[in-house]
Design an enzyme around this catalytic site. Structure first.
Site, PDB file in Angstrom:
ATOM      1  N   ALA A  64       0.938  -1.135  -0.418  1.00  0.00           N
ATOM      2  CA  ALA A  64       0.205  -0.240   0.309  1.00  0.00           C
ATOM      3  C   ALA A  64       1.016   1.447  -0.041  1.00  0.00           C
ATOM      4  O   ALA A  64       2.054   0.943   0.278  1.00  0.00           O
ATOM      5  CB  ALA A  64      -0.959   0.004   1.157  1.00  0.00           C
ATOM      6  N   ASN A 120       3.066  -1.702   4.156  1.00  0.00           N
ATOM      7  CA  ASN A 120       2.879  -0.678   3.514  1.00  0.00           C
ATOM      8  C   ASN A 120       4.513  -0.185   2.231  1.00  0.00           C
ATOM      9  O   ASN A 120       5.678  -1.155   3.512  1.00  0.00           O
ATOM     10  CB  ASN A 120       3.486   0.941   5.231  1.00  0.00           C
ATOM     11  CG  ASN A 120       4.594   1.492   4.904  1.00  0.00           C
ATOM     12  OD1 ASN A 120       4.592   2.442   3.615  1.00  0.00           O
ATOM     13  ND2 ASN A 120       5.207   2.460   5.177  1.00  0.00           N
ATOM     14  N   CYS A 121       4.149   0.385   1.402  1.00  0.00           N
ATOM     15  CA  CYS A 121       5.097   0.232   0.887  1.00  0.00           C
ATOM     16  C   CYS A 121       6.810   0.754   0.671  1.00  0.00           C
ATOM     17  O   CYS A 121       7.882   0.328   0.313  1.00  0.00           O
ATOM     18  CB  CYS A 121       4.835   0.802  -0.261  1.00  0.00           C
ATOM     19  SG  CYS A 121       5.765   0.945  -1.833  1.00  0.00           S
ATOM     20  N   PHE A 122       6.596   2.058   1.425  1.00  0.00           N
ATOM     21  CA  PHE A 122       7.924   2.453   2.049  1.00  0.00           C
ATOM     22  C   PHE A 122       8.320   2.335   3.252  1.00  0.00           C
ATOM     23  O   PHE A 122       9.446   3.264   4.218  1.00  0.00           O
ATOM     24  CB  PHE A 122       7.324   4.098   2.473  1.00  0.00           C
ATOM     25  CG  PHE A 122       7.271   4.891   1.236  1.00  0.00           C
ATOM     26  CD1 PHE A 122       8.449   5.596   0.582  1.00  0.00           C
ATOM     27  CD2 PHE A 122       6.224   4.685   0.273  1.00  0.00           C
ATOM     28  CE1 PHE A 122       7.882   6.671  -1.087  1.00  0.00           C
ATOM     29  CE2 PHE A 122       6.447   5.124  -1.173  1.00  0.00           C
ATOM     30  CZ  PHE A 122       7.227   5.411  -1.430  1.00  0.00           C
ATOM     31  N   LYS A 137      13.678   5.830   2.437  1.00  0.00           N
ATOM     32  CA  LYS A 137      13.442   5.631   0.856  1.00  0.00           C
ATOM     33  C   LYS A 137      12.640   6.490   0.322  1.00  0.00           C
ATOM     34  O   LYS A 137      11.493   6.978   0.816  1.00  0.00           O
ATOM     35  CB  LYS A 137      12.435   4.596   1.068  1.00  0.00           C
ATOM     36  CG  LYS A 137      11.473   4.174  -0.128  1.00  0.00           C
ATOM     37  CD  LYS A 137      10.793   2.807  -0.146  1.00  0.00           C
ATOM     38  CE  LYS A 137       9.959   1.983  -1.372  1.00  0.00           C
ATOM     39  NZ  LYS A 137       9.260   1.495  -1.065  1.00  0.00           N
TER      40      LYS A 137
END
Length: 232
Positions: A64, A120-122, A137
């Site tokens: 996400a 969480n993508c990050f 990131k």
């Protein structure tokens, strides 16, 4: 993101050239990876500054992403190596080069498959992502292939709201990203566009969509909504 899907489909059919897009989100939204099934139920009822946060599904994979204060890029092209990581490396050349021209050095992330357990993508940075020298990131990317055609898009963190990020993902999930002062969005887009022309040895022309093309894109968006309703 229906625009990205439409561009990929048209490129796959040989009806549209390679494309580079930049866009932002209003109101903010959370995009889920295509195969992401697990996420907190409360995400369906979040709001920011009086607007409900939309929960949408990307055509590509990954985890996400909170789209608030970020810049999204999308590349649609073909003729890239079939190896997924090699394709990421080739396409990310323009991102690395463009940010270097702005005085920012980027490197590839080192995280392994453990990212699949983090919504969480990050929260992690894999070999498909780009990080600053301190390890934070800056850009998370994802891909979708259709035949030899590739859609790669990603989120570039610029001015995310830490409180909203914490509300969505929990505590200590947003690392402070320190960028040079006076780097506005237009400057960043211009630098990345110039770098793309150099990296891919091409010339870009700005072309707005016609009314007929918008009708096709909106029809594709409605298909996505109906599909999600059926699955839910």
């Amino acid at each position: 993101m229906a625009v990205d899907r439409w561009l990929l489909k048209q490129h796959e059919l040989g009806k549209h050239p390679s494309t580079l897009r930049f866009y932002t989100w209003s109101p903010p939204a959370i995009s889920l990876g295509y195969h992401q099934k697990k996420y907190p139920e409360y995400w369906q009822n979040l709001s920011y500054q009086g607007d409900k946060l939309d929960l949408v599904r990307r055509p590509s994979g990954g985890r996400a992403v909170l789209h608030q204060g970020d810049l999204t890029y999308a590349v649609v092209t073909s003729g890239i190596a079939e190896n997924r990581l090699q394709a990421y490396t080739k396409i990310c050349e323009f991102l690395i080069s463009g940010w270097r021209s702005l005085g920012v050095e980027l490197n590839y992330g080192q995280a392994g498959r453990g990212y699949i357990h983090n919504p969480n993508c990050f929260g992690t940075a894999t070999g498909a992502d780009l990080v600053l020298e301190d390890g934070s990131k800056l850009i998370g990317s994802a891909q979708l292939r259709r035949g030899k055609a590739i859609l790669q898009h990603g989120s570039i963190i610029l001015q995310s709201n830490a409180d909203l990020f914490e509300q969505v993902f929990g505590e200590n999930t947003l690392e402070a990203v320190e960028l040079p002062e006076n780097l506005d969005q237009e400057t960043i887009i211009n630098a990345l566009t110039d770098a793309a022309c150099d990296s891919f040895n091409m010339q870009l022309a700005v072309e707005p969509f016609s009314d007929a093309q918008w009708e096709e894109i909106l029809a594709l968006a409605n298909e996505d909504i109906n599909c999600q309703n059926v699955q839910s």
